[in-house]
Write a protein that holds these residues in place. Structure first.
Motif, mmCIF file in Angstrom:
data_model
loop_
_atom_site.group_PDB
_atom_site.id
_atom_site.type_symbol
_atom_site.label_atom_id
_atom_site.label_comp_id
_atom_site.label_asym_id
_atom_site.label_seq_id
_atom_site.Cartn_x
_atom_site.Cartn_y
_atom_site.Cartn_z
ATOM 1 N N GLN A 3 32.745 34.053 3.999
ATOM 2 C CA GLN A 3 32.420 35.217 4.799
ATOM 3 C C GLN A 3 32.780 36.474 4.015
ATOM 4 N N ARG A 78 16.271 33.576 11.136
ATOM 5 C CA ARG A 78 17.083 34.667 10.601
ATOM 6 C C ARG A 78 16.579 35.065 9.211
ATOM 7 N N LYS A 207 24.998 28.294 1.410
ATOM 8 C CA LYS A 207 25.133 29.131 2.600
ATOM 9 C C LYS A 207 24.555 30.508 2.314
ATOM 10 N N ARG A 209 23.784 34.618 3.725
ATOM 11 C CA ARG A 209 24.169 35.703 4.620
ATOM 12 C C ARG A 209 22.891 36.406 5.065
ATOM 13 N N ASP A 212 21.279 40.333 10.113
ATOM 14 C CA ASP A 212 21.968 40.615 11.377
ATOM 15 C C ASP A 212 23.486 40.612 11.209
ATOM 16 N N GLU A 213 24.012 39.784 10.307
ATOM 17 C CA GLU A 213 25.448 39.777 10.039
ATOM 18 C C GLU A 213 25.892 41.091 9.416
ATOM 19 N N ASP A 214 25.087 41.612 8.499
ATOM 20 C CA ASP A 214 25.452 42.862 7.836
ATOM 21 C C ASP A 214 25.342 44.052 8.781
ATOM 22 N N ALA A 216 25.907 43.850 11.942
ATOM 23 C CA ALA A 216 27.105 43.730 12.782
ATOM 24 C C ALA A 216 28.325 44.274 12.046
ATOM 25 N N TRP A 217 28.396 44.022 10.735
ATOM 26 C CA TRP A 217 29.499 44.528 9.915
ATOM 27 C C TRP A 217 29.498 46.053 9.892
#
Length: 221
Positions: A3, A78, A207, A209, A212-214, A216-217
């Motif tokens: 992560q 995603r 894996k 990234r 949407d994760e970024d 959120a970050w």
């Protein structure tokens, strides 16, 4: 890939490898097209669109990529920054390569067959280079995965169905088909698998990234 607390730094470090992967992928496609033995199914579509709409091959590739990414998002798949880069830069590099005058354009059929297979293996190497960045798969692979999840059908059936559809549409738009179409349709997957085995790359264990994760970050900051 662990992560990422600050994805920006990591992405900057991986950007050269990612761009090199896109260039290699475009080079592989360009060599298969320049072999002039018949195009891979997606490239039949790109060529057909370029001729019908009066746009470049690379622009057609980008346009199709945009539509596919939008469809992937609609289907719940995603998307990574690498997916978006794949959509844009492979098309850009394709136009640069076709306009460079550096492609071999061989006359001998045996040498053109060798060129075709060289292009397929370069695509395999390119897939390893850019997928190894962990920034998302290409739009077309994402569509295959999304439809497999939605329909519950075998991935091979889904991939074959997609490629058959784009091949038929591309053919009626004026795209070129031939023995190279059959060879690439059957051979690219084998070439990619062979390259992954040589470099010991576990694509299932990689894996990624996602955008949407970024986002959120960024919101968390």
């Amino acid at each position: 890939m662990e992560q990422i607390s600050n994805p920006v730094t990591t992405y900057i470090k991986r950007l050269p490898r990612l761009m090199f992967g896109y260039f290699l992928y475009a080079l592989g496609i360009a060599l298969t097209v320049d072999a002039n033995l018949g195009l891979a199914p997606w490239d039949v579509l790109h060529q057909g669109l370029s001729q019908t709409l009066g746009i470049t091959f690379g622009t057609a590739s980008i346009g199709v990529g945009i539509i596919i990414v939008a469809l992937n998002v609609k289907l719940g798949e995603r998307v990574g920054w690498g997916t978006i880069g794949n959509m844009i830069f492979i098309g850009v590099f394709l136009d640069l390569l076709f306009g460079s005058g550096l492609l071999p354009s061989l006359e001998s059929v045996p040498f053109r067959v060798i060129q075709l297979f060289a292009g397929m293996y370069i695509i395999g190497l390119a897939s390893y280079v850019y997928l190894g960045c962990g920034m998302g798969s290409g739009p077309r692979d994402g569509l295959m995965v999304a439809l497999t999840k939605k329909t519950g059908k075998p991935v091979g059936l889904i991939r074959s169905g997609i490629e058959l559809c784009v091949l038929v549409v591309g053919y009626f738009l004026g795209g070129s088909i031939g023995i190279g179409t059959v060879l690439t349709a059957l051979g690219i997957g084998i070439a990619v698998q062979h390259v992954f085995k040589l470099v010991k790359f576990d694509v299932k264990g990689q894996k990624h990234r996602f955008v949407d994760e970024d986002l959120a970050w960024v919101r968390a900051k």
